[in-house]
Design an enzyme around this catalytic site. Sequence first.
Site, short mmCIF file in Angstrom:
data_model
loop_
_atom_site.label_atom_id
_atom_site.label_comp_id
_atom_site.label_asym_id
_atom_site.label_seq_id
_atom_site.Cartn_x
_atom_site.Cartn_y
_atom_site.Cartn_z
N HIS A 1 -47.30 -16.45 -5.87
CA HIS A 1 -47.99 -16.53 -4.59
C HIS A 1 -49.27 -17.34 -4.70
CE1 HIS A 1 -45.43 -12.95 -4.52
NE2 HIS A 1 -45.37 -13.10 -3.20
N ASP B 1 -45.52 -18.46 -2.46
CA ASP B 1 -45.33 -17.82 -1.16
C ASP B 1 -46.65 -17.42 -0.51
OD1 ASP B 1 -42.74 -17.96 -2.09
OD2 ASP B 1 -42.22 -15.90 -1.51
N TYR C 1 -40.25 -10.24 0.64
CA TYR C 1 -39.76 -9.18 -0.27
C TYR C 1 -38.32 -9.42 -0.72
CZ TYR C 1 -43.71 -7.09 2.20
OH TYR C 1 -44.95 -6.88 2.78
#
Length: 477
Positions: A375, A214, A305
């Site tokens: 990430h 991400d 989130y």
Amino acid sequence: MQLQALVALLSVIGAAQANERHARLAKKAVAVTSSVVAASSSSSASAPSVSSAPPSTSAASSQTSMSSVSSAAASASSPAGTGAVGTSIPPLSQITSGMPTPSTLPPSSTFPAGASAPIAGAPSLPTPFVFQAADWPPQDQVAPTNSEEVSEWMKELDGFNIPTFSPTADGTCVGDPVAASQAAQRGWWTCGGYTSVTDIVACPDKLTWGVSFDDGPGFYTQELLDYLSEKNVTSTFFVVGSRVIERPTVLIEEYMAGHEIAVHTWSHRPLTSLTTEQVVAELGWSRKSIKEVLGVTPTLMRPPYGDIDDRVRAISLAMGMVPVIWTRTPSGATFDTNDWKVPGGVVTGPQSFATFEAILGNATLLDTGFVVLEHDLYPQTVDLAIGYTLPAAMNYNPKLTLEPIGYCNKIPATNLYRESNKNTSFPYANSTSGDPSVPSGSGGQGGGKSGAAALNAFIPLSVVVASGFAVAGALLM
């Protein structure tokens, strides 16, 4: 992490603080390049003004000084030893918020306009993207809703049943006790882990890891891409629009290398905290940035989130994007590596890797595969991936299969982009059509509805992990 622990953590840092930290860390990452490339003055996540063009990938690739790390020490402490291009991976204990800033890498490949797409039926690559400040919202700010684009995108919601829940205060349970008390009725993932059978939360086949990253394209994504290429692993990249317009050539390399590209909003805000118009703007500008660069529009999205509820799901599906969240066990443990907390000093590299090892242990207990949150925005998260989590997964016993999320869910590659998708019912038809398979109505915590009621049927993860993603996947065929 147990759900109770997550709630406790959220009580200390609200979503607004998390957003502020996210922007501050992104700005820190960009500072590496801007210190040596004066033209790169619009930072990755702080740009209050976009009067100058975002840094190009070539600028972001300029070499900067890096404190040397002993290859022997790295090899002794890292499953990978060195990265795919020979760059040293720090020992796990040195992957912290204060670690030396590594160099960035130039693109491994470049592709001209008109190059054939890797997806059958998708258009060829468009003319190279050129940033024009007047064409885009301010980076890393919630996209404004008073534009012609947003007005046009709002029409996509016509005929769909969009719940009228008020936005949450800040996307957290403790920040909005009233909304939290209504979590079951809202289908709020953040508070209670509520999901829908339209959500993708795992891979159907046991011991299959749906690999994803991400928040990029980041300054260090190239190192990750080189490593994935060397290991013949493909992933799903959930990209942020504000990053896409900065590093379009990195996005092109991801796409052309066979990785799946999906939407991760424009400014990375908790979507339940936004108005319906703002959610539309966040999704719309992100997918527009992707199309401008690649010529295709993704049909998968991930809420920042994991903050999603009935209203946000309905908006996303009406706009042609299926939500994807990471796996959560029936006991409430989430498959979040917490790698994003390392740059901010909330956890250390060893703690993040220990969390990943626990995830792998929990994954073997599932009857299905799993999806993990990682990430590619920060050097710490990339080092953790190529030095530790990916090698650990590839060497794990029992053997794991690593696949992109769409692929592991049996979604045809053509369905991953609007321009190549031939399935006219994907993801759902307009609810005024009279089609009995169209989602309609609003429900609370239910018992695994499918087809007509799938959109608003929120059920416990224990049910969704067993069958929910399979329903969503089947709808994409």
